[in-house]
Enzyme design. Structure first.
Site, mmCIF file in Angstrom:
data_model
loop_
_atom_site.group_PDB
_atom_site.id
_atom_site.type_symbol
_atom_site.label_atom_id
_atom_site.label_comp_id
_atom_site.label_asym_id
_atom_site.label_seq_id
_atom_site.Cartn_x
_atom_site.Cartn_y
_atom_site.Cartn_z
ATOM 1 N N ALA A 80 0.839 -1.198 0.000
ATOM 2 C CA ALA A 80 0.000 0.000 0.000
ATOM 3 C C ALA A 80 0.878 1.253 0.000
ATOM 4 O O ALA A 80 0.687 2.161 -0.811
ATOM 5 C CB ALA A 80 -0.926 -0.017 1.212
ATOM 6 N N HIS A 102 4.311 -14.328 -13.815
ATOM 7 C CA HIS A 102 4.909 -13.367 -14.753
ATOM 8 C C HIS A 102 5.450 -14.035 -16.023
ATOM 9 O O HIS A 102 5.173 -13.600 -17.138
ATOM 10 C CB HIS A 102 6.048 -12.590 -14.089
ATOM 11 C CG HIS A 102 5.699 -12.046 -12.735
ATOM 12 N ND1 HIS A 102 4.512 -11.400 -12.504
ATOM 13 C CD2 HIS A 102 6.354 -12.061 -11.548
ATOM 14 C CE1 HIS A 102 4.456 -11.036 -11.227
ATOM 15 N NE2 HIS A 102 5.559 -11.437 -10.623
ATOM 16 N N ASP A 112 -1.279 -8.912 -12.053
ATOM 17 C CA ASP A 112 0.077 -9.383 -12.337
ATOM 18 C C ASP A 112 0.771 -8.125 -12.836
ATOM 19 O O ASP A 112 0.548 -7.688 -13.971
ATOM 20 C CB ASP A 112 0.077 -10.461 -13.430
ATOM 21 C CG ASP A 112 1.482 -10.997 -13.683
ATOM 22 O OD1 ASP A 112 2.443 -10.194 -13.617
ATOM 23 O OD2 ASP A 112 1.643 -12.200 -13.940
ATOM 24 N N HIS A 113 1.585 -7.509 -11.988
ATOM 25 C CA HIS A 113 2.034 -6.151 -12.316
ATOM 26 C C HIS A 113 2.928 -6.107 -13.569
ATOM 27 O O HIS A 113 3.084 -5.057 -14.167
ATOM 28 C CB HIS A 113 2.683 -5.470 -11.118
ATOM 29 C CG HIS A 113 4.012 -6.024 -10.740
ATOM 30 N ND1 HIS A 113 4.149 -7.179 -10.035
ATOM 31 C CD2 HIS A 113 5.261 -5.589 -10.987
ATOM 32 C CE1 HIS A 113 5.424 -7.430 -9.861
ATOM 33 N NE2 HIS A 113 6.131 -6.489 -10.433
#
Ligand code: NAD
Length: 491
Positions: free
Chosen positions: A19, A241, A178-179
């Protein structure tokens, strides 16, 4: 200025690392760019007994850097509210509903809610259930659930997790982050493949010899040791990823560049992954751990919170096949690990040789398309050209197709792009349940073979690009890694 969004964010795990490091700075960017303005508010929840003022101070600090004006940060932080909340306590959801209703009115939000679960997945089911049973979901706006990895630790646990969420939230309102899918250069794969006939027509098993995907990190496990020890490189990086990148590289051309068409093709590619037998795992996959470094850095098993006899891999390399019409037979070499020579994410597409070399003793280099995702966005193509001069000779030349110079273009942070996608209801860059399931199926076969057989776990030197076995894997096919610690193929 972007189209303004109306939304109430409820962040579970509002005091956590994710965060503070990613979510608040990304929301701030969206605020500065005008996507979020008057009609938004954020409720941070976690167990700690913070006040709104203290929370706002944490948010202000998280978003403040050299370019931030104090007024902007203050104004932004005023939209943040804190509620001390134990996710297992039903009473706390009653308080949360009242606060959410009050803020919805105060900021004229119109019932749109985003629930961001930035905490351990073991709480996801409980939170989803309470959001429904305590009427925190609205019926006059949208209700979207954003969840973080890891999504299970194998197919069975992922199914359980999915069922516990799916009981309360439909698949189209669940956004699995999924960044990597939010990274600028990963999104460039589709542009390069489908926007250029040159590549579109060559992008198949008739012209591509092999594909190499490297996600290397220079650091060791650091403060994530406790989690990492239970996961390892295969679960932490390959299941999500790397297999997502494999799907973007091998999917068929979608009928249109829309969420449902892209998703259909990605699922098809992941469904076509060749799932290995234990014997095939032994042949096609390598795992290893980093050892002590000559510079005095600890080996993996000497790190804190790591068992002396740990069998957790910090490196994995493998050969993957997507058995689709266009890609069957093309080896896709993947590798990822910690304490490697350099932090980089890159993709090398190695094309086949010309059918005949008419230049006699002149050696022809390979055509290689390289996409560098990190540390700096780059795309280049290796080609053969004539050496300038009287005589005829050849040389290998690199053609720069794209270089994202530092500071020349402001590249949005992955989380910023992804949060905006959720606000717009666009799930293209999120992982659909079926993608998760096929990825686990593939990974489980490897994990089970490693757990049940005496497959070796060698050590590799910190600062190298992994164990010798990872080089041998390619050498057996007469291939080699294009990127090595000595040669990053840029000269
Ligand atoms: P963290 O440990 O820093 O934060 C966890 C948060 O959950 C804290 O705010 C804590 O107070 C809260 N919490 C824990 N138990 C609670 C309970 N019973 N009731 C209410 N609140 C409770 O974790 P993090 O690093 O912020 O990661 C959060 C999630 O995101 C994890 O699932 C992690 O795997 C995932 N993730 C994190 C990162 C990262 O860079 N930190 C990257 C990818 C994924």
């Amino acid at each position: 200025m972007g189209t303004r969004q109306q939304a109430l964010f409820i962040i579970f795990g509002g005091t956590g690392d994710l965060a503070k490091r990613k979510l608040y700075p990304s929301l701030f960017e969206l605020y500065k760019k005008g996507f979020l303005k008057e009609n938004f508010a954020v409720i941070g929840t976690a167990r700690r007994p913070w006040t709104d003022e203290y929370f706002q101070d944490v948010v202000r600090k998280a978003v403040t850097d050299a370019d931030t004006s104090k007024e902007d940060a203050d104004e932004f932080a005023q939209h943040f509210y804190y509620q001390s909340h134990n996710v297992n306590d039903t009473e706390h959801y009653v308080t949360l509903r009242k606060l959410a209703q009050r803020l919805d009115q105060k900021y004229s939000i119109g019932g749109n809610r985003l629930f961001y679960l930035a905490m351990s997945p073991r709480f996801f089911g409980t939170i989803a259930e309470h959001l429904k049973s305590q009427n925190i979901v609205t019926d006059n706006g949208y209700n979207r659930l954003i969840i973080e990895k890891p999504f299970g630790h194998d197919l069975a646990s992922a199914k359980d997790l999915n069922n516990s969420i799916g009981r309360y939230f439909a698949e189209d309102s669940v956004f699995r982050i999924d960044h990597y899918l939010g990274k600028e250069m990963i999104q460039n794969i589709a542009a390069v493949r489908f926007g250029n006939n040159l590549f579109r027509s060559l992008w198949n098993n008739r012209y591509i010899d092999n594909i190499q995907i490297t996600l290397s990190e220079a650091l060791g496990v650091e403060e994530r040791a406790g989690y990492y020890e239970t996961a390892g490189a295969l679960r932490d990086m390959v299941q999500n990823h790397i297999l997502q990148i494999v799907s973007l590289l091998t999917m068929n051309m979608p009928a249109s560049f829309t969420e449902s068409d892209i998703r259909r093709e990605k699922i098809y590619a992941l469904k076509a992954l060749q799932v290995y037998s234990p014997e095939q795992v032994e042949k096609n996959f390598v795992r290893a751990q980093y050892g002590e470094s000559s510079a005095g850095l600890k080996g993996y098993r000497q790190e804190e919170q790591i068992a002396d006899d740990s069998k957790t891999e910090t490196f994995v390399a493998g050969k993957v096949f997507v058995n689709s019409e266009n890609f069957s037979g093309v080896p896709i070499y993947i590798r990822t690990g910690k304490r490697l020579s350099k932090k980089t994410t890159r993709i090398d597409i190695v094309f086949k040789d010309v059918p005949k070399n008419i230049f006699g003793s002149e050696r022809l280099g390979k055509n290689i398309l390289t996409i560098i995702v990190e540390p700096k966005g780059e795309i280049y193509l290796q080609m053969n050209v004539k050496k300038i001069g009287q005589n005829f000779g050849l040389k290998v030349q690199k053609l720069d197709l794209l270089q994202v110079e530092d500071n020349s273009v402001q590249i949005p942070e992955a989380y910023e792009k992804l949060i905006l996608d959720v606000l717009r209801g666009d799930a293209t860059n999120f992982t659909h349940w079926e993608e998760v399931a096929y990825s686990w199926k593939f990974v489980d076969a490897i994990r089970n073979a490693w757990d049940n057989q005496q497959i070796p776990l060698p050590e590799y030197a910190s600062g190298s690009m992994g164990p010798q076995e990872a080089d041998d894997l390619l050498a057996r096919d007469d291939h080699h890694w294009i990127f090595t610690s000595e040669n990053d193929n840029r000269d």
